[in-house]
Write a protein that holds these residues in place. Structure first.
Motif, PDB file in Angstrom:
ATOM      1  N   LEU A  47      26.902  44.531  40.419  1.00  0.00           N
ATOM      2  CA  LEU A  47      27.560  44.342  39.128  1.00  0.00           C
ATOM      3  C   LEU A  47      29.073  44.438  39.307  1.00  0.00           C
ATOM      4  O   LEU A  47      29.572  45.352  39.979  1.00  0.00           O
ATOM      5  N   TYR A  48      29.796  43.510  38.702  1.00  0.00           N
ATOM      6  CA  TYR A  48      31.250  43.456  38.803  1.00  0.00           C
ATOM      7  C   TYR A  48      31.870  43.724  37.433  1.00  0.00           C
ATOM      8  O   TYR A  48      31.317  43.339  36.394  1.00  0.00           O
ATOM      9  N   ARG A  49      33.044  44.348  37.443  1.00  0.00           N
ATOM     10  CA  ARG A  49      33.706  44.696  36.183  1.00  0.00           C
ATOM     11  C   ARG A  49      35.215  44.584  36.340  1.00  0.00           C
ATOM     12  O   ARG A  49      35.780  45.004  37.354  1.00  0.00           O
ATOM     13  N   ALA A  50      35.855  44.003  35.323  1.00  0.00           N
ATOM     14  CA  ALA A  50      37.315  43.966  35.265  1.00  0.00           C
ATOM     15  C   ALA A  50      37.792  45.029  34.289  1.00  0.00           C
ATOM     16  O   ALA A  50      37.135  45.306  33.273  1.00  0.00           O
ATOM     17  N   GLU A  51      38.923  45.641  34.574  1.00  0.00           N
ATOM     18  CA  GLU A  51      39.496  46.638  33.679  1.00  0.00           C
ATOM     19  C   GLU A  51      39.846  45.965  32.352  1.00  0.00           C
ATOM     20  O   GLU A  51      40.534  44.941  32.326  1.00  0.00           O
ATOM     21  N   PRO A  52      39.350  46.512  31.219  1.00  0.00           N
ATOM     22  CA  PRO A  52      39.641  45.884  29.917  1.00  0.00           C
ATOM     23  C   PRO A  52      41.148  45.744  29.670  1.00  0.00           C
ATOM     24  O   PRO A  52      41.925  46.647  29.969  1.00  0.00           O
ATOM     25  N   GLY A  53      41.544  44.596  29.166  1.00  0.00           N
ATOM     26  CA  GLY A  53      42.943  44.346  28.876  1.00  0.00           C
ATOM     27  C   GLY A  53      43.769  43.927  30.073  1.00  0.00           C
ATOM     28  O   GLY A  53      44.961  43.663  29.928  1.00  0.00           O
ATOM     29  N   SER A  54      43.158  43.846  31.234  1.00  0.00           N
ATOM     30  CA  SER A  54      43.894  43.493  32.453  1.00  0.00           C
ATOM     31  C   SER A  54      43.942  41.985  32.623  1.00  0.00           C
ATOM     32  O   SER A  54      43.161  41.242  32.016  1.00  0.00           O
ATOM     33  N   PRO A  55      44.857  41.487  33.481  1.00  0.00           N
ATOM     34  CA  PRO A  55      44.848  40.048  33.798  1.00  0.00           C
ATOM     35  C   PRO A  55      43.510  39.571  34.353  1.00  0.00           C
ATOM     36  O   PRO A  55      43.107  38.433  34.110  1.00  0.00           O
ATOM     37  N   SER A  56      42.811  40.456  35.067  1.00  0.00           N
ATOM     38  CA  SER A  56      41.502  40.072  35.613  1.00  0.00           C
ATOM     39  C   SER A  56      40.488  39.869  34.494  1.00  0.00           C
ATOM     40  O   SER A  56      39.650  38.958  34.554  1.00  0.00           O
ATOM     41  N   ALA A  57      40.554  40.724  33.458  1.00  0.00           N
ATOM     42  CA  ALA A  57      39.656  40.544  32.312  1.00  0.00           C
ATOM     43  C   ALA A  57      39.960  39.228  31.600  1.00  0.00           C
ATOM     44  O   ALA A  57      39.047  38.510  31.183  1.00  0.00           O
ATOM     45  N   ASP A  58      41.238  38.915  31.473  1.00  0.00           N
ATOM     46  CA  ASP A  58      41.622  37.626  30.872  1.00  0.00           C
ATOM     47  C   ASP A  58      41.103  36.461  31.717  1.00  0.00           C
ATOM     48  O   ASP A  58      40.643  35.446  31.186  1.00  0.00           O
ATOM     49  N   GLY A  59      41.166  36.626  33.031  1.00  0.00           N
ATOM     50  CA  GLY A  59      40.683  35.572  33.920  1.00  0.00           C
ATOM     51  C   GLY A  59      39.182  35.354  33.774  1.00  0.00           C
ATOM     52  O   GLY A  59      38.710  34.220  33.780  1.00  0.00           O
ATOM     53  N   LEU A  60      38.424  36.458  33.642  1.00  0.00           N
ATOM     54  CA  LEU A  60      36.981  36.303  33.443  1.00  0.00           C
ATOM     55  C   LEU A  60      36.671  35.637  32.112  1.00  0.00           C
ATOM     56  O   LEU A  60      35.750  34.817  32.021  1.00  0.00           O
ATOM     57  N   SER A  61      37.433  35.984  31.090  1.00  0.00           N
ATOM     58  CA  SER A  61      37.238  35.333  29.783  1.00  0.00           C
ATOM     59  C   SER A  61      37.509  33.836  29.882  1.00  0.00           C
ATOM     60  O   SER A  61      36.761  33.025  29.317  1.00  0.00           O
ATOM     61  N   GLN A  62      38.551  33.495  30.615  1.00  0.00           N
ATOM     62  CA  GLN A  62      38.862  32.078  30.823  1.00  0.00           C
ATOM     63  C   GLN A  62      37.742  31.383  31.568  1.00  0.00           C
ATOM     64  O   GLN A  62      37.331  30.263  31.237  1.00  0.00           O
ATOM     65  N   LEU A  63      37.203  32.076  32.584  1.00  0.00           N
ATOM     66  CA  LEU A  63      36.124  31.507  33.393  1.00  0.00           C
ATOM     67  C   LEU A  63      34.865  31.328  32.559  1.00  0.00           C
ATOM     68  O   LEU A  63      34.170  30.323  32.669  1.00  0.00           O
ATOM     69  N   ALA A  64      34.575  32.305  31.687  1.00  0.00           N
ATOM     70  CA  ALA A  64      33.382  32.219  30.865  1.00  0.00           C
ATOM     71  C   ALA A  64      33.464  31.080  29.857  1.00  0.00           C
ATOM     72  O   ALA A  64      32.429  30.535  29.438  1.00  0.00           O
ATOM     73  N   GLY A  65      34.677  30.692  29.483  1.00  0.00           N
ATOM     74  CA  GLY A  65      34.850  29.640  28.505  1.00  0.00           C
ATOM     75  C   GLY A  65      34.838  28.245  29.065  1.00  0.00           C
ATOM     76  O   GLY A  65      34.953  27.261  28.317  1.00  0.00           O
ATOM     77  N   GLN A  66      34.708  28.121  30.388  1.00  0.00           N
ATOM     78  CA  GLN A  66      34.724  26.795  31.005  1.00  0.00           C
ATOM     79  C   GLN A  66      33.451  26.022  30.691  1.00  0.00           C
ATOM     80  O   GLN A  66      32.378  26.578  30.642  1.00  0.00           O
TER      81      GLN A  66
END
Length: 275
Positions: A256-275
């Motif tokens: 299981l992978y997790r990005a720190e909430p509010g971090s650029p990595s979390a934003d990147g995952l959100s962007q990836l999920a929206g593709q």
């Protein structure tokens, strides 16, 4: 006679200098690191006994000898456990991983997880991934690729060492490659009779000079948790913490992978999920 135990001990002898071990060095040295007699002295065993241990005769190695060697060689906890398994190899039954499909309940949990997630086996074959796991690790592959027969399943180690774009996903490809090889060494100690693992290692040694070089160094890493630092072509830089949990009664791991909430990595995952 060369054994896995002997190769491992020699690799660790070569990696520690007499100065680091507190040994006074005399004369020209033909080999890097500690000599056999020097390690034997540090571990409190006779040079003859240690030579037999390194060459082939390890059936009577006691816990105290194994622990003394681990201390003298300054082994990590993972390396210490690996040394004990090599000195006390399991029989063909317990030492062979079971080739099985992931449980439906584990796959369902994987699919419900909001972050990237994978199920991998003892040889790093991907048995299942969720949508974000596929978007990170499945470049060029269909989502259903893990559910094909084993010859067609994605393997994280093979993709890294044999595909040109494999190392490009990682911020530090050198560290990533070492971890992948270290996990296969760790797994080979758990499953010394496993045909799937030995075939994979044989293929990679033949086809990748880098893999062969790293494999000869005998790194040992459990890789049960940590941080993956990735450079994704869509999401950009991703720093993801991960935990790899062994699924009961299997040789599989749920990662299981997790990005720190509010971090650029979390934003990147959100962007990836929206593709």
């Amino acid at each position: 006679m060369t054994t896995e135990l002997g190769e491992f001990l020699r690799s660790r002898r070569a990696a520690i200098s007499p100065e680091e071990a507190g040994v006074v060095s005399y004369g020209a040295r033909r080999v890097p690191g500690l000599r056999r007699e020097e390690l034997a002295m540090l571990a409190g065993v006779s040079p003859t006994y240690y030579t037999r241990l390194e060459q082939s005769d390890h059936q009577n190695a006691s816990d105290s000898v194994i622990d003394a060697l681990a201390r003298a060689l300054r082994l990590s906890a993972e390396e210490h456990d690996h040394l004990r398994r090599l000195a006390r190899p399991a029989g063909p039954g317990p030492g062979r991983a079971r080739d099985e499909e992931p449980r439906p309940s584990a796959v369902a949990m994987l699919m419900d997880y909001p972050g990237p997630a994978l199920i991998v086996d003892h040889a790093n074959y991907v048995l299942a991934w969720n949508d974000l796991g596929h978007r990170i690790y499945g470049h060029g592959l269909d989502f259903d690729a893990p559910y094909a027969d084993r010859s067609m399943r994605p393997n994280l180690v093979r993709r890294f060492f044999l595909e040109p774009e494999g190392p490009e996903l990682f911020v530090d490809p050198g560290a990533a490659g070492l971890q992948l090889v270290g996990f296969l060494r760790y797994s080979s100690g758990l499953h010394p009779e496993d045909h799937i693992l030995s075939c994979l290692v044989g293929e990679l040694v033949q086809r990748s000079d880098l893999f062969a070089e790293l494999w000869a160094e005998h790194p040992v890493m459990d890789c049960g948790y940590g941080i993956k630092r990735l450079r994704h072509p869509v999401a950009g830089r991703l720093d993801l913490s991960y935990e790899a949990m062994v699924l009961p009664e299997t040789s599989q791991r749920l990662v299981l992978y997790r990005a720190e909430p509010g971090s650029p990595s979390a934003d990147g995952l959100s962007q990836l999920a929206g593709q």
